[in-house]
Design an enzyme around this catalytic site. Structure first.
Site, PDB file in Angstrom:
ATOM      1  N   LYS A 197       0.848  -1.191   0.000  1.00 21.68           N
ATOM      2  CA  LYS A 197       0.000   0.000   0.000  1.00 21.68           C
ATOM      3  C   LYS A 197       0.883   1.240   0.000  1.00 21.68           C
ATOM      4  O   LYS A 197       1.727   1.411   0.881  1.00 21.68           O
ATOM      5  CB  LYS A 197      -0.915  -0.013   1.222  1.00 21.68           C
ATOM      6  CG  LYS A 197      -1.882   1.154   1.316  1.00 21.68           C
ATOM      7  CD  LYS A 197      -2.771   0.990   2.545  1.00 21.68           C
ATOM      8  CE  LYS A 197      -3.796   2.104   2.662  1.00 21.68           C
ATOM      9  NZ  LYS A 197      -4.679   1.930   3.835  1.00 21.68           N
ATOM     10  N   ASN A 301     -12.939  -6.512  -0.681  1.00 20.78           N
ATOM     11  CA  ASN A 301     -13.525  -5.917   0.521  1.00 20.78           C
ATOM     12  C   ASN A 301     -14.965  -6.382   0.707  1.00 20.78           C
ATOM     13  O   ASN A 301     -15.560  -7.010  -0.185  1.00 20.78           O
ATOM     14  CB  ASN A 301     -13.439  -4.387   0.485  1.00 20.78           C
ATOM     15  CG  ASN A 301     -14.182  -3.775  -0.693  1.00 20.78           C
ATOM     16  OD1 ASN A 301     -15.278  -4.194  -1.051  1.00 20.78           O
ATOM     17  ND2 ASN A 301     -13.596  -2.746  -1.303  1.00 20.78           N
ATOM     18  N   ASP A 340     -13.798   4.623  11.441  1.00 20.92           N
ATOM     19  CA  ASP A 340     -14.118   4.728  10.017  1.00 20.92           C
ATOM     20  C   ASP A 340     -14.542   3.370   9.460  1.00 20.92           C
ATOM     21  O   ASP A 340     -14.147   2.987   8.361  1.00 20.92           O
ATOM     22  CB  ASP A 340     -12.906   5.265   9.248  1.00 20.92           C
ATOM     23  CG  ASP A 340     -13.264   5.682   7.814  1.00 20.92           C
ATOM     24  OD1 ASP A 340     -14.453   5.992   7.570  1.00 20.92           O
ATOM     25  OD2 ASP A 340     -12.367   5.683   6.956  1.00 20.92           O
ATOM     26  N   ASP A 344     -15.910  -0.767   2.686  1.00 18.79           N
ATOM     27  CA  ASP A 344     -14.654  -0.607   1.952  1.00 18.79           C
ATOM     28  C   ASP A 344     -13.440  -0.919   2.807  1.00 18.79           C
ATOM     29  O   ASP A 344     -12.378  -1.274   2.277  1.00 18.79           O
ATOM     30  CB  ASP A 344     -14.541   0.832   1.427  1.00 18.79           C
ATOM     31  CG  ASP A 344     -15.662   1.173   0.456  1.00 18.79           C
ATOM     32  OD1 ASP A 344     -15.814   0.470  -0.538  1.00 18.79           O
ATOM     33  OD2 ASP A 344     -16.384   2.155   0.720  1.00 18.79           O
ATOM     34  N   ASP A 362      -7.325  -0.250   7.171  1.00 17.66           N
ATOM     35  CA  ASP A 362      -7.371   1.208   6.966  1.00 17.66           C
ATOM     36  C   ASP A 362      -7.621   1.967   8.267  1.00 17.66           C
ATOM     37  O   ASP A 362      -8.738   2.402   8.553  1.00 17.66           O
ATOM     38  CB  ASP A 362      -8.431   1.572   5.932  1.00 17.66           C
ATOM     39  CG  ASP A 362      -8.097   1.027   4.553  1.00 17.66           C
ATOM     40  OD1 ASP A 362      -6.930   1.136   4.151  1.00 17.66           O
ATOM     41  OD2 ASP A 362      -9.001   0.484   3.890  1.00 17.66           O
TER      42      ASP A 362
END
Length: 564
Positions: A197, A301, A340, A344, A362
């Site tokens: 990433k 995802n 969050d 996704d 994430d």
């Protein structure tokens, strides 16, 4: 019984037990690993009765488990326990025989004490045995996520030259993910596909410390940092203010974090031209260096999985939900709030389609400051509340700034998982779409009903964790316990008309599960349809690593009050 007296009894019976294991020839052992594995299933008898397995084998299985498990469980022995219950000579002898590194002495003592004839009677002492079980399970090597530190020396220089970068996998607003392979033949290969990433860097100067300081939240699940320029002791200090998540099967597996110069990769000018430095694209606004995160490669995802796949069965939905809840419990226990959560940011490993492995990823919006415990002052509007406003918990979204006001995130991620549970069970998310509910103003009774096939336990459970007042919600660990009990507990335990199980019966059930887990081969290729899936195996392991008898009892009380 005092702890001192308990220690004396464990010493007396434990040393005798180990001597019996040492004297028992291998040819006299009648219990195969396969037998142990298959015999550990949810009990179908009345809660007041023993399972047939333990009625006939409860002493023999824990006496011989050292022989059966010695080749399966590695590096699990808790040395301080042995020092308390055995003399040094027995410990050294066990080590030479191969017992060092497995759970034989510990489980032998635990099993004898828990299901013996009245050796332990007090709830506190049984809870102490449960603590030893948690310690035992947490030491298992296969319960630790692989870290790149096993393949690379910490502090060495890591850069993009060590990898062959392939095609792009996914792109978001702040990063792009590529598939990669290790090309350095001198270093061991990793036994799963990798992804790299690359964070987009528009404003941070091309300096390793500055980049890590600005993007440290992305690195919360990582435990090893490699710097292109090398770290000094002073440069490490800023990392000490941040909580780092220990490895967990349901948290994204980050193997390493390092900084390097942004390269010209495949399709970079098509996918993210604005993030490129001017040396690659004259019209780009990106800086020359950025942060790179080496992680395990996942299949897709959650959002794509639910859009592209057939509607998952109720059991698969429950497994997915339970994994997400275990991840939330792990984050709360380590004072980390994701802030969050959405489809996704949840990744799936679909190696076994019947039981996907789910991880939360994430962490760029997370709260992980050591100076706070999931509660921060909210003095002004400049304090960041997190991302994804649609799934922001009411107590966070509605809070107004003030001199004494705070943002409490203890149950905010739990609330977001409750909203995502609608999607897991095949229903529209009530906080998305044209007719969506607003988390700032909805009423509890306005929550839509889940589809008919969803068990009543989960209909009521999701209503509970979506209540506007966080004080009305169950704690995350109790919510996860409810799901785990639904999956694995004796069905009669969930029936309000049946006798409530005692602590001793609950502990026996937990030992039953532990025997199964310790006798399974933790490699994916060894799991069949007749046995646990790999995701189920990990799910049970995480449960046993944190379980408390009081927590199980609280969850059972809630189930009995809400399942009928």
């Amino acid at each position: 019984m005092s702890l001192r007296a308990l220690g004396g009894k464990l010493y007396k019976h434990g040393t005798t037990l180990i001597r019996q294991v040492q004297k028992a020839p291998r040819s006299n052992v009648n219990l195969s690993t396969r037998t142990v594995s298959n015999s550990v299933k949810p009990l179908e008898t009345a809660s007041g009765q023993k399972s047939e397995f333990f009625k006939s084998n409860r002493y023999q299985i824990f006496r011989n488990i050292g022989i059966q498990v010695s080749q399966r469980a590695r590096q699990v022995l808790i040395e301080d326990v042995l020092n308390r219950v055995t003399n040094r000579g027995v410990f050294q002898s066990a080590s030479k025989r191969g017992l060092y590194g497995n759970t034989a002495p510990l489980l032998g003592l635990v099993g004898f004490a828990a299901v013996g004839q009245g050796l332990l009677t007090k709830d506190e002492e049984l809870e102490g045995i449960c603590w030893e079980l948690r310690e035992c399970m947490s030491k298992t090597q296969w319960n630790r996520e692989l870290n790149i530190q096993e393949n690379f020396n910490e502090g060495s220089s890591m850069n993009l030259k060590l990898f062959t970068v392939g095609e792009p996998i996914d792109k978001g607003a702040n990063a792009v993910v590529y598939s990669v392979e290790v090309i350095d033949e001198l270093r061991p290969k990793i036994n799963f596909p990798l992804a790299l990433k690359m964070m987009f860097n528009y404003d941070i100067q091309s300096n390793s410390l500055a980049i890590l300081n600005a993007m440290y939240k992305e690195t919360v699940p990582a435990s090893v940092y490699f710097n292109h320029q090398g770290f000094s002791d002073f440069e490490y200090e800023f990392l000490n203010r941040t909580n780092h998540l220990p490895p967990h099967p349901n948290i994204v597996k980050i193997l390493s974090v390092f900084t390097d110069f942004v390269p010209e990769l495949e399709k970079c000018k098509e996918l993210y031209p604005a993030a490129l430095p001017k040396r690659i694209d004259p019209n780009g606004d990106g800086r020359n260096m950025s942060l790179f995160i080496l992680m395990k490669k996942y299949d897709m995802n959650l959002k794509k999985y639910l859009e592209n796949s057939e509607k998952p069965s109720v059991r698969v939905s429950v497994l997915l939900l339970t994994q997400l809840l275990e991840a939330v419990v792990h984050m709360v226990a380590n004072n980390v709030a994701h802030r969050d959560l959405k489809g996704d940011n949840i990744l799936l490993d679909l190696s076994d389609p019947r039981s996907p492995l789910t991880v939360i990823s994430d962490f760029g919006c997370c709260l992980a400051e050591k100076s706070c415990e999931l509660s921060i002052p909210y003095n002004n509007f400049n304090v960041d509340k997190g991302g994804n406003v649609a799934l922001m918990a009411p107590e966070i979204r509605n809070q107004k700034p003030g001199p004494f006001n705070r943002l409490n995130y203890h149950k905010s991620d739990l609330w977001a998982i409750g909203a995502l549970a609608y999607e897991l069970f095949g229903a529209p998310n009530p906080f998305y779409g044209h007719n969506k509910l607003n988390s700032t103003s909805y009423k509890n009774e306005e929550l839509p009903l889940l589809p008919a096939p969803v068990p009543l336990i989960f209909k009521n459970l999701i209503k509970n964790i979506l209540r506007r007042d966080p004080n009305d919600r169950l704690d995350p660990d109790i919510v996860a316990n409810v799901c785990q009990l639904f999956l694995w507990a004796p069905k009669l335990w969930l029936d309000v008309t049946q006798k409530f199980p005692t602590f001793q019966e609950i502990l026996e059930w937990l030992l039953n599960l532990a025997a199964k887990i310790l006798c399974e081969n933790p490699q994916k290729e060894h799991f069949t349809e007749e046995n646990l899936s790999y995701a189920e195996y990990l799910l049970l392991s995480t449960f046993l690593c944190r379980v408390k008898l009081n927590g199980v009892r609280t969850a059972l009380y809630w189930i009995r009050d809400n399942a009928n």
